[in-house]
Design a protein around this motif. Structure first.
Motif, PDB file in Angstrom:
ATOM      1  N   ASN A   3     -27.892   0.003 -18.686  1.00 14.16           N
ATOM      2  CA  ASN A   3     -27.594  -1.431 -18.608  1.00 14.16           C
ATOM      3  C   ASN A   3     -27.494  -2.071 -19.992  1.00 14.16           C
ATOM      4  O   ASN A   3     -28.388  -1.911 -20.821  1.00 14.16           O
ATOM      5  N   VAL A   4     -26.385  -2.803 -20.177  1.00 13.20           N
ATOM      6  CA  VAL A   4     -26.155  -3.561 -21.408  1.00 13.20           C
ATOM      7  C   VAL A   4     -26.193  -5.034 -21.026  1.00 13.20           C
ATOM      8  O   VAL A   4     -25.520  -5.434 -20.083  1.00 13.20           O
ATOM      9  N   PRO A   5     -26.946  -5.874 -21.662  1.00 14.73           N
ATOM     10  CA  PRO A   5     -27.826  -5.636 -22.809  1.00 14.73           C
ATOM     11  C   PRO A   5     -29.281  -5.378 -22.436  1.00 14.73           C
ATOM     12  O   PRO A   5     -30.117  -5.288 -23.336  1.00 14.73           O
ATOM     13  N   ALA A   6     -29.622  -5.248 -21.161  1.00 12.41           N
ATOM     14  CA  ALA A   6     -31.031  -5.086 -20.765  1.00 12.41           C
ATOM     15  C   ALA A   6     -31.685  -3.852 -21.379  1.00 12.41           C
ATOM     16  O   ALA A   6     -32.815  -3.933 -21.879  1.00 12.41           O
ATOM     17  N   ASP A   7     -30.994  -2.699 -21.348  1.00 15.78           N
ATOM     18  CA  ASP A   7     -31.562  -1.464 -21.879  1.00 15.78           C
ATOM     19  C   ASP A   7     -31.009  -1.092 -23.251  1.00 15.78           C
ATOM     20  O   ASP A   7     -31.693  -0.438 -24.044  1.00 15.78           O
ATOM     21  N   TYR A   8     -29.765  -1.481 -23.508  1.00 14.19           N
ATOM     22  CA  TYR A   8     -29.086  -1.154 -24.768  1.00 14.19           C
ATOM     23  C   TYR A   8     -28.466  -2.433 -25.305  1.00 14.19           C
ATOM     24  O   TYR A   8     -27.787  -3.141 -24.570  1.00 14.19           O
ATOM     25  N   PRO A   9     -28.658  -2.741 -26.584  1.00 15.97           N
ATOM     26  CA  PRO A   9     -28.154  -4.012 -27.116  1.00 15.97           C
ATOM     27  C   PRO A   9     -26.629  -4.088 -27.190  1.00 15.97           C
ATOM     28  O   PRO A   9     -26.065  -5.168 -27.109  1.00 15.97           O
TER      29      PRO A   9
ATOM     30  N   VAL B 202     -23.213   5.849 -15.711  1.00 14.47           N
ATOM     31  CA  VAL B 202     -22.529   4.564 -15.613  1.00 14.47           C
ATOM     32  C   VAL B 202     -23.099   3.639 -16.677  1.00 14.47           C
ATOM     33  O   VAL B 202     -24.316   3.438 -16.745  1.00 14.47           O
ATOM     34  N   VAL B 203     -22.211   3.094 -17.507  1.00 11.09           N
ATOM     35  CA  VAL B 203     -22.598   2.059 -18.463  1.00 11.09           C
ATOM     36  C   VAL B 203     -22.283   0.738 -17.773  1.00 11.09           C
ATOM     37  O   VAL B 203     -21.131   0.391 -17.575  1.00 11.09           O
ATOM     38  N   GLU B 204     -23.323   0.042 -17.348  1.00 15.68           N
ATOM     39  CA  GLU B 204     -23.204  -1.201 -16.577  1.00 15.68           C
ATOM     40  C   GLU B 204     -23.383  -2.376 -17.536  1.00 15.68           C
ATOM     41  O   GLU B 204     -24.447  -2.538 -18.131  1.00 15.68           O
ATOM     42  N   ILE B 205     -22.331  -3.197 -17.678  1.00 19.28           N
ATOM     43  CA  ILE B 205     -22.341  -4.282 -18.656  1.00 19.28           C
ATOM     44  C   ILE B 205     -22.459  -5.617 -17.926  1.00 19.28           C
ATOM     45  O   ILE B 205     -21.642  -5.932 -17.062  1.00 19.28           O
ATOM     46  N   ALA B 206     -23.457  -6.384 -18.285  1.00 19.17           N
ATOM     47  CA  ALA B 206     -23.674  -7.689 -17.659  1.00 19.17           C
ATOM     48  C   ALA B 206     -22.550  -8.653 -18.032  1.00 19.17           C
ATOM     49  O   ALA B 206     -21.846  -8.465 -19.025  1.00 19.17           O
ATOM     50  N   ALA B 207     -22.412  -9.703 -17.227  1.00 14.22           N
ATOM     51  CA  ALA B 207     -21.422 -10.748 -17.504  1.00 14.22           C
ATOM     52  C   ALA B 207     -21.681 -11.345 -18.880  1.00 14.22           C
ATOM     53  O   ALA B 207     -22.833 -11.452 -19.323  1.00 14.22           O
ATOM     54  N   GLY B 208     -20.606 -11.717 -19.559  1.00 20.42           N
ATOM     55  CA  GLY B 208     -20.725 -12.329 -20.870  1.00 20.42           C
ATOM     56  C   GLY B 208     -19.631 -11.832 -21.782  1.00 20.42           C
ATOM     57  O   GLY B 208     -18.767 -11.056 -21.376  1.00 20.42           O
ATOM     58  N   THR B 209     -19.681 -12.286 -23.039  1.00 21.79           N
ATOM     59  CA  THR B 209     -18.702 -11.875 -24.039  1.00 21.79           C
ATOM     60  C   THR B 209     -19.381 -10.984 -25.063  1.00 21.79           C
ATOM     61  O   THR B 209     -20.429 -11.331 -25.603  1.00 21.79           O
ATOM     62  N   TYR B 210     -18.774  -9.848 -25.324  1.00 17.11           N
ATOM     63  CA  TYR B 210     -19.294  -8.851 -26.259  1.00 17.11           C
ATOM     64  C   TYR B 210     -18.255  -8.670 -27.356  1.00 17.11           C
ATOM     65  O   TYR B 210     -17.130  -8.267 -27.075  1.00 17.11           O
ATOM     66  N   VAL B 211     -18.616  -8.990 -28.579  1.00 17.01           N
ATOM     67  CA  VAL B 211     -17.698  -8.845 -29.700  1.00 17.01           C
ATOM     68  C   VAL B 211     -17.916  -7.455 -30.278  1.00 17.01           C
ATOM     69  O   VAL B 211     -18.780  -7.248 -31.140  1.00 17.01           O
TER      70      VAL B 211
ATOM     71  N   ALA C 246     -18.995  -6.775 -14.963  1.00 12.29           N
ATOM     72  CA  ALA C 246     -19.337  -7.582 -13.789  1.00 12.29           C
ATOM     73  C   ALA C 246     -18.108  -8.350 -13.310  1.00 12.29           C
ATOM     74  O   ALA C 246     -17.154  -8.562 -14.057  1.00 12.29           O
ATOM     75  N   VAL C 247     -18.139  -8.765 -12.047  1.00 15.22           N
ATOM     76  CA  VAL C 247     -17.058  -9.561 -11.469  1.00 15.22           C
ATOM     77  C   VAL C 247     -17.638 -10.816 -10.825  1.00 15.22           C
ATOM     78  O   VAL C 247     -18.808 -10.858 -10.458  1.00 15.22           O
ATOM     79  N   ASP C 248     -16.753 -11.839 -10.680  1.00 16.14           N
ATOM     80  CA  ASP C 248     -17.170 -13.046  -9.963  1.00 16.14           C
ATOM     81  C   ASP C 248     -16.969 -12.834  -8.466  1.00 16.14           C
ATOM     82  O   ASP C 248     -16.591 -11.742  -8.030  1.00 16.14           O
ATOM     83  N   GLY C 249     -17.211 -13.844  -7.675  1.00 17.79           N
ATOM     84  CA  GLY C 249     -17.083 -13.752  -6.229  1.00 17.79           C
ATOM     85  C   GLY C 249     -15.688 -13.391  -5.747  1.00 17.79           C
ATOM     86  O   GLY C 249     -15.516 -12.866  -4.652  1.00 17.79           O
ATOM     87  N   GLY C 250     -14.674 -13.652  -6.569  1.00 16.68           N
ATOM     88  CA  GLY C 250     -13.295 -13.317  -6.215  1.00 16.68           C
ATOM     89  C   GLY C 250     -12.857 -11.953  -6.726  1.00 16.68           C
ATOM     90  O   GLY C 250     -11.700 -11.579  -6.584  1.00 16.68           O
ATOM     91  N   GLY C 251     -13.766 -11.217  -7.348  1.00 12.10           N
ATOM     92  CA  GLY C 251     -13.438  -9.890  -7.857  1.00 12.10           C
ATOM     93  C   GLY C 251     -12.822  -9.885  -9.247  1.00 12.10           C
ATOM     94  O   GLY C 251     -12.358  -8.850  -9.722  1.00 12.10           O
ATOM     95  N   ASN C 252     -12.821 -11.030  -9.923  1.00 14.21           N
ATOM     96  CA  ASN C 252     -12.259 -11.115 -11.270  1.00 14.21           C
ATOM     97  C   ASN C 252     -13.298 -10.724 -12.315  1.00 14.21           C
ATOM     98  O   ASN C 252     -14.465 -11.123 -12.225  1.00 14.21           O
ATOM     99  N   PRO C 253     -12.892  -9.961 -13.334  1.00 23.23           N
ATOM    100  CA  PRO C 253     -13.844  -9.560 -14.382  1.00 23.23           C
ATOM    101  C   PRO C 253     -14.432 -10.762 -15.103  1.00 23.23           C
ATOM    102  O   PRO C 253     -13.713 -11.681 -15.481  1.00 23.23           O
ATOM    103  N   ILE C 254     -15.750 -10.747 -15.276  1.00 22.02           N
ATOM    104  CA  ILE C 254     -16.434 -11.779 -16.056  1.00 22.02           C
ATOM    105  C   ILE C 254     -17.219 -11.155 -17.211  1.00 22.02           C
ATOM    106  O   ILE C 254     -18.084 -11.781 -17.800  1.00 22.02           O
TER     107      ILE C 254
END
Length: 153
Positions: free
Chosen positions: A32-38, A52-61, A76-84
């Motif tokens: 999990n990013v960023p919970a387990d890996y920054p 699986v590298v699971e990335i939380a919603a947000g912006t990663y530069v 992650a995706v929103d309720g409509g299935g769009n990437p967030i």
């Protein structure tokens, strides 16, 4: 009265072929990013085949490379299935690169790749000999001489 009929050889062959994939999926770790890996890069470095590298919603530069690993990189995706989950390449090269012989067991899903600037593939560059499966990814505002959003060379 019902009579037991053993499965056909065809069914047994399919089960035998599927068994390693089922076992591999059961052994997969979720990083999990960023919970387990920054960073996403840190999680990919720690990942093993099938993980699986699971990335939380947000912006990663950051710009990432799958390093030839048979892994799933999932946002992650929103309720409509769009990437967030947004990967911002900061105009410093391709946002995503696969150049180490990856095959279709390398999967990138639910990501918005933006602000890539490269000679080939501003959003994503997949080098000759590499193959990656992209699922539900959006390529927005990327620039390149060859393939602004995506280039497979």
């Amino acid at each position: 009265m019902t009579t037991f009929r053993p499965p056909s050889n065809r069914i047994l062959a399919v089960l035998a072929l599927a068994a390693p994939w089922i076992a591999a999926a059961a052994d997969a770790d979720v990083l999990n990013v960023p919970a387990d890996y920054p960073t996403i890069t840190d999680a990919i470095a720690a990942a093993s085949a099938g993980d699986v590298v699971e990335i939380a919603a947000g912006t990663y530069v950051e710009r990432i490379n799958s390093d030839g690993k048979a892994i799933r990189i999932r946002g992650a995706v929103d309720g409509g299935g769009n990437p967030i989950t947004i990967l911002d390449g900061s105009a410093g090269g391709s946002v995503f690169t696969a150049d180490s012989g990856e095959q279709y067991d390398t999967v990138v899903e639910n990501l918005l790749l933006t602000n890539g600037l490269a000679y080939r593939g501003g959003g994503a560059y997949v080098d000759f000999g590499s193959r990656v499966l992209f699922e539900n990814c959006h390529f927005i505002d990327n620039e390149a001489q060859w393939g602004g959003g995506f280039c497979s060379w």
